[in-house]
Design an enzyme around this catalytic site. Sequence first.
Site, mmCIF file in Angstrom:
data_model
loop_
_atom_site.group_PDB
_atom_site.id
_atom_site.type_symbol
_atom_site.label_atom_id
_atom_site.label_comp_id
_atom_site.label_asym_id
_atom_site.label_seq_id
_atom_site.Cartn_x
_atom_site.Cartn_y
_atom_site.Cartn_z
ATOM 1 N N LYS A 50 0.846 -1.206 0.000
ATOM 2 C CA LYS A 50 0.000 0.000 0.000
ATOM 3 C C LYS A 50 0.875 1.248 0.000
ATOM 4 O O LYS A 50 0.592 2.224 -0.697
ATOM 5 C CB LYS A 50 -0.924 -0.007 1.234
ATOM 6 C CG LYS A 50 -2.048 -1.031 1.121
ATOM 7 C CD LYS A 50 -2.793 -1.269 2.427
ATOM 8 C CE LYS A 50 -3.773 -2.439 2.256
ATOM 9 N NZ LYS A 50 -4.400 -2.880 3.488
ATOM 10 N N GLN A 94 -5.038 -2.014 9.707
ATOM 11 C CA GLN A 94 -4.822 -3.305 9.055
ATOM 12 C C GLN A 94 -5.336 -4.447 9.937
ATOM 13 O O GLN A 94 -5.040 -4.503 11.131
ATOM 14 C CB GLN A 94 -3.317 -3.474 8.754
ATOM 15 C CG GLN A 94 -2.972 -4.697 7.927
ATOM 16 C CD GLN A 94 -3.517 -4.646 6.491
ATOM 17 O OE1 GLN A 94 -3.658 -3.588 5.893
ATOM 18 N NE2 GLN A 94 -3.833 -5.814 5.954
ATOM 19 N N ASP A 117 -11.794 1.810 4.200
ATOM 20 C CA ASP A 117 -12.080 0.375 4.086
ATOM 21 C C ASP A 117 -13.572 0.112 3.904
ATOM 22 O O ASP A 117 -13.969 -0.968 3.463
ATOM 23 C CB ASP A 117 -11.651 -0.349 5.378
ATOM 24 C CG ASP A 117 -10.285 -1.012 5.255
ATOM 25 O OD1 ASP A 117 -9.954 -1.453 4.144
ATOM 26 O OD2 ASP A 117 -9.584 -1.077 6.275
HETATM 27 N N1 GUN Z 1 -6.742 -7.435 6.020
HETATM 28 C C1 GUN Z 1 -7.024 -8.183 4.931
HETATM 29 N N2 GUN Z 1 -7.750 -7.466 4.026
HETATM 30 C C2 GUN Z 1 -7.913 -6.244 4.577
HETATM 31 C C3 GUN Z 1 -8.563 -5.064 4.120
HETATM 32 O O1 GUN Z 1 -9.150 -5.003 3.039
HETATM 33 N N3 GUN Z 1 -8.513 -4.001 4.967
HETATM 34 C C4 GUN Z 1 -7.880 -4.056 6.179
HETATM 35 N N4 GUN Z 1 -7.914 -2.966 6.937
HETATM 36 N N5 GUN Z 1 -7.263 -5.142 6.623
HETATM 37 C C5 GUN Z 1 -7.288 -6.214 5.825
#
Ligand code: GUN
Length: 290
Positions: A50, A94, A117
């Site tokens: 990211k 996350q 998200d």
């Molecule tokens: N862990 C796995 N996929 C995701 C996601 O799309 N967002 C977040 N915040 N954590 C994750």
Amino acid sequence: MTAKIIDGKKIAEGIKEKLKFQIEGLTIKPCLAVILVGNNPASNVYVNMKEIECTKLGIILKKYCLKENLLEEKLLNLIKALNNDVHVHGILVQLPLPSHIDEFNIIEAIEPKKDVDGFHAINMGCLFIGTPKFEPCTPKAIIEMINSTNITIEGKHAVIVGRSKIVGNPVAQLLLQHNTTVTICHSKTHDLKEYTKQADILVVAVGIPHLIKEDMIKEGAIVIDVGVNRIEDITYKKGYYLCGDVDFEKVINKASYISPVPGGVGPVTIAMLMSNTLKAYHLIENGKAI
Ligand code: GUN
């Protein structure tokens, strides 16, 4: 039949190119705060990816790496500070979080306008009543990938294997809103094959390597593999390799379109995060309510 590959990297590049152009025209740059708690190796990789993509697009990424034994209260305080920080447009925590931290409390603490998200109950609620504000990134990526095939999905039967809050459930809603007929299967479903064989569109998000075999697929189906499974193998440079929930090598002979792992849903999901960050930027900078 040999399926065409749904090339996630290529789709993501197209989306990011457009976003980069839009971001170049902004005087204040979008800023995404990413919080990582603990040392989950997969989460580390995702957050690094990211960060790389944000930098390429001109999005400022503020990374907060916190210790595994962090108190929930401290995390809530950080989120409050980021909610009030006018320079921060998006907030992402996350997942998964360490087991002593209540995931629901954390997600609900995020300002819905900064919830890139789309996991906050307000954003989930908006999605479920058919007026989405922030669509969760992976479900949004899945729809984009299905649309890239140019096959009309209205009236088709979509079968989803997995009912998670972040993928299975929301993608079912999005597919319903695209007028497909949706069946959701999960770990307690009897005779999974009976359902998957009926799927014109099959979305698999369970985290079981190669669960879906050739005999579980309808001829000509569109298959979207969301699974990212790490298989330890010392013969690989990194000590592991990645594979999906679908037996790709076999299923490719029966499907019409299939997404690979890696290089499928993952890169498009990151592009969708960038897109949601730009959306949050406009909400915050223009003072719009959700
Ligand atoms: N862990 C796995 N996929 C995701 C996601 O799309 N967002 C977040 N915040 N954590 C994750």
